[in-house]
Write a protein that holds these residues in place. Sequence first.
Motif, PDB file in Angstrom:
ATOM      1  N   GLY A 114      18.584   6.332  12.842  1.00 51.32           N
ATOM      2  CA  GLY A 114      18.759   5.078  12.456  1.00 51.32           C
ATOM      3  C   GLY A 114      18.299   4.500  11.201  1.00 51.32           C
ATOM      4  N   LEU A 115      17.371   5.146  10.668  1.00 50.11           N
ATOM      5  CA  LEU A 115      16.372   4.752   9.564  1.00 50.11           C
ATOM      6  C   LEU A 115      16.636   5.636   8.481  1.00 50.11           C
ATOM      7  CD1 LEU A 115      13.271   3.230  11.284  1.00 50.11           C
ATOM      8  CD2 LEU A 115      15.309   2.048  10.369  1.00 50.11           C
ATOM      9  N   GLY A 116      16.120   7.056   8.456  1.00 48.25           N
ATOM     10  CA  GLY A 116      15.964   7.945   7.149  1.00 48.25           C
ATOM     11  C   GLY A 116      15.219   9.103   7.700  1.00 48.25           C
ATOM     12  N   TYR A 117      14.322   9.357   6.817  1.00 49.98           N
ATOM     13  CA  TYR A 117      13.241  10.708   7.043  1.00 49.98           C
ATOM     14  C   TYR A 117      12.023  10.377   6.678  1.00 49.98           C
ATOM     15  CZ  TYR A 117      17.920  12.837   6.725  1.00 49.98           C
ATOM     16  OH  TYR A 117      19.334  13.267   6.842  1.00 49.98           O
ATOM     17  N   ALA A 118      11.098  11.224   7.241  1.00 47.40           N
ATOM     18  CA  ALA A 118       9.611  11.165   6.946  1.00 47.40           C
ATOM     19  C   ALA A 118       8.987  12.509   6.906  1.00 47.40           C
ATOM     20  CB  ALA A 118       8.758  10.035   7.718  1.00 47.40           C
ATOM     21  N   LEU A 119       8.185  12.544   6.135  1.00 45.88           N
ATOM     22  CA  LEU A 119       7.131  13.986   5.772  1.00 45.88           C
ATOM     23  C   LEU A 119       6.223  13.493   6.551  1.00 45.88           C
ATOM     24  CD1 LEU A 119       7.500  16.553   3.366  1.00 45.88           C
ATOM     25  CD2 LEU A 119       5.063  15.595   3.990  1.00 45.88           C
ATOM     26  N   ARG A 159       9.371  16.832  -3.409  1.00 42.77           N
ATOM     27  CA  ARG A 159       8.274  15.956  -4.369  1.00 42.77           C
ATOM     28  C   ARG A 159       8.374  14.590  -3.919  1.00 42.77           C
ATOM     29  NH1 ARG A 159       9.024  16.082 -10.448  1.00 42.77           N
ATOM     30  NH2 ARG A 159      10.693  14.552 -10.083  1.00 42.77           N
ATOM     31  N   TYR A 160       9.548  13.953  -3.818  1.00 46.56           N
ATOM     32  CA  TYR A 160       9.533  12.442  -3.674  1.00 46.56           C
ATOM     33  C   TYR A 160       9.233  12.302  -2.041  1.00 46.56           C
ATOM     34  CZ  TYR A 160      11.636   7.948  -2.180  1.00 46.56           C
ATOM     35  OH  TYR A 160      11.980   6.599  -1.917  1.00 46.56           O
ATOM     36  N   LEU A 161       9.631  13.221  -0.968  1.00 47.83           N
ATOM     37  CA  LEU A 161       9.186  13.245   0.258  1.00 47.83           C
ATOM     38  C   LEU A 161       7.569  13.027   0.458  1.00 47.83           C
ATOM     39  CD1 LEU A 161      11.967  15.107   2.245  1.00 47.83           C
ATOM     40  CD2 LEU A 161      11.637  12.657   2.230  1.00 47.83           C
ATOM     41  N   VAL A 162       6.933  13.970  -0.346  1.00 50.86           N
ATOM     42  CA  VAL A 162       5.446  14.401  -0.518  1.00 50.86           C
ATOM     43  C   VAL A 162       4.774  12.949  -1.062  1.00 50.86           C
ATOM     44  CG1 VAL A 162       3.355  15.421  -1.222  1.00 50.86           C
ATOM     45  CG2 VAL A 162       5.651  16.862  -0.549  1.00 50.86           C
ATOM     46  N   GLU A 163       5.277  12.351  -1.845  1.00 48.74           N
ATOM     47  CA  GLU A 163       5.004  11.175  -2.422  1.00 48.74           C
ATOM     48  C   GLU A 163       4.799   9.997  -1.394  1.00 48.74           C
ATOM     49  OE1 GLU A 163       7.435  10.432  -5.839  1.00 48.74           O
ATOM     50  OE2 GLU A 163       6.201  11.682  -7.176  1.00 48.74           O
ATOM     51  N   GLN A 164       5.814   9.985  -0.550  1.00 44.15           N
ATOM     52  CA  GLN A 164       6.078   9.163   0.503  1.00 44.15           C
ATOM     53  C   GLN A 164       5.477   9.576   1.917  1.00 44.15           C
ATOM     54  OE1 GLN A 164       7.034   5.859  -0.434  1.00 44.15           O
ATOM     55  NE2 GLN A 164       6.994   6.824  -2.588  1.00 44.15           N
ATOM     56  N   ARG A 165       4.706  10.512   1.904  1.00 46.14           N
ATOM     57  CA  ARG A 165       4.436  11.037   3.228  1.00 46.14           C
ATOM     58  C   ARG A 165       3.589   9.984   3.942  1.00 46.14           C
ATOM     59  NH1 ARG A 165       0.874  12.659  -0.977  1.00 46.14           N
ATOM     60  NH2 ARG A 165      -1.267  12.376  -0.746  1.00 46.14           N
ATOM     61  N   GLY A 166       4.322  10.118   5.415  1.00 43.97           N
ATOM     62  CA  GLY A 166       3.745   9.345   6.198  1.00 43.97           C
ATOM     63  C   GLY A 166       4.681   8.050   6.489  1.00 43.97           C
ATOM     64  N   ARG A 167       5.607   7.589   5.432  1.00 42.31           N
ATOM     65  CA  ARG A 167       6.351   6.746   5.366  1.00 42.31           C
ATOM     66  C   ARG A 167       7.849   7.216   5.751  1.00 42.31           C
ATOM     67  NH1 ARG A 167       7.395   4.449   0.882  1.00 42.31           N
ATOM     68  NH2 ARG A 167       7.853   2.426   1.776  1.00 42.31           N
ATOM     69  N   THR A 168       8.740   6.173   6.256  1.00 46.98           N
ATOM     70  CA  THR A 168      10.192   6.443   6.315  1.00 46.98           C
ATOM     71  C   THR A 168      11.000   6.083   5.308  1.00 46.98           C
ATOM     72  OG1 THR A 168      10.056   6.272   8.789  1.00 46.98           O
ATOM     73  CG2 THR A 168      12.038   6.086   7.931  1.00 46.98           C
ATOM     74  N   ASP A 187       0.800  -1.248   0.077  1.00 47.07           N
ATOM     75  CA  ASP A 187      -0.067  -0.012  -0.067  1.00 47.07           C
ATOM     76  C   ASP A 187       0.810   1.233   0.007  1.00 47.07           C
ATOM     77  OD1 ASP A 187      -2.221   1.558   0.242  1.00 47.07           O
ATOM     78  OD2 ASP A 187      -1.997   1.601   2.461  1.00 47.07           O
ATOM     79  N   LYS A 188       0.702   2.060  -0.983  1.00 45.69           N
ATOM     80  CA  LYS A 188       1.591   3.378  -1.126  1.00 45.69           C
ATOM     81  C   LYS A 188       0.284   4.578  -0.782  1.00 45.69           C
ATOM     82  CE  LYS A 188       5.436   1.196  -1.990  1.00 45.69           C
ATOM     83  NZ  LYS A 188       6.291   1.504  -1.163  1.00 45.69           N
ATOM     84  N   ARG A 189       0.823   5.359   0.433  1.00 48.08           N
ATOM     85  CA  ARG A 189       0.205   6.684   0.460  1.00 48.08           C
ATOM     86  C   ARG A 189       0.932   7.715  -0.414  1.00 48.08           C
ATOM     87  NH1 ARG A 189       0.082   6.127   6.996  1.00 48.08           N
ATOM     88  NH2 ARG A 189       1.867   4.935   6.179  1.00 48.08           N
ATOM     89  N   SER A 190       0.536   7.925  -1.674  1.00 47.87           N
ATOM     90  CA  SER A 190       1.679   8.784  -2.426  1.00 47.87           C
ATOM     91  C   SER A 190       0.717   9.771  -3.410  1.00 47.87           C
ATOM     92  CB  SER A 190       2.630   8.049  -3.298  1.00 47.87           C
ATOM     93  OG  SER A 190       1.952   7.366  -4.225  1.00 47.87           O
ATOM     94  N   GLY A 191       1.519  10.445  -4.059  1.00 47.39           N
ATOM     95  CA  GLY A 191       1.038  11.239  -5.156  1.00 47.39           C
ATOM     96  C   GLY A 191       0.701  10.453  -6.463  1.00 47.39           C
ATOM     97  N   ALA A 192       1.145   9.248  -6.565  1.00 42.65           N
ATOM     98  CA  ALA A 192       1.054   8.351  -7.921  1.00 42.65           C
ATOM     99  C   ALA A 192      -0.247   7.862  -7.739  1.00 42.65           C
ATOM    100  CB  ALA A 192       2.137   7.366  -8.017  1.00 42.65           C
TER     101      ALA A 192
END
Length: 240
Positions: free
Chosen positions: A229-234, A175-184, A6-11
């Motif tokens: 230790g993982l990355g970033y999340a918007l 744009r990439y962070l927005v596409e992946q919003r809520g995900r690390t 499941d992808k919560r994204s702009g695509a």
Amino acid sequence: MGGNRDKRSGARSAAGTAARVLVVEDEAAIREAVVEALEDAGFHAWGRGDGEGLEELLDGFRPDLVVLDVMLPGRDGFRLLGVVRERSDAGLVMLTARDGLDDRLRGLDTGADDYVVKPFLLAELVSRVRAVLRRRGRVPTAMTVGDLVVDDEAGTATRAGTVLDLTATELRLLRYLVEQRGRTVTKNQILTQVWGYDAYDPNLVEVHVSALRRKLEAHGPRIVHTVRGLGYALRPAGAA
């Protein structure tokens, strides 16, 4: 190989669900890399190694776009292109090692929307896929998260009604962070999707994230968070 995450994204397709992309490529390593890159970009992707049963797959999976290799066992990509055009209104991106002008013109003249020559950057292919889907009205041009709006068509980002002064790289990153919003997302995922490669200094990501944060936070609270230790999340302001 298929993808069902499941992808919560702009695509998103016009119906609001993740746009579906079918990848027909006989080289397993390339197929799997393309499917993963598309899913990381927010698409629902499915991979096949040849064109066997393509008719049934078009009817069942109902892709919004097909990435189709030219050199395939059995029916080649040009024959399968005709099948796609007869049975579906999906967008079509041809993928091939052939770099001759005649092959590219043949693909475009017979109904392909775009043509990508191997070797290619995954980020470039994802961008081409998104562009074709956007032209066909299958994904929105603008993505909104709280008071942040990223408009691909205009090439702008605004927060709280103010246009942000972003570099081209910062806009791609946002744009990439927005596409992946809520995900690390990891630094390597960001390098692959934003810069098109992953064999590079991860500090590059830190520098650009820091610069992007400063510009975003000049107009509101922090929305790009470090996940240690993982990355970033918007996440929208106020979200848990």
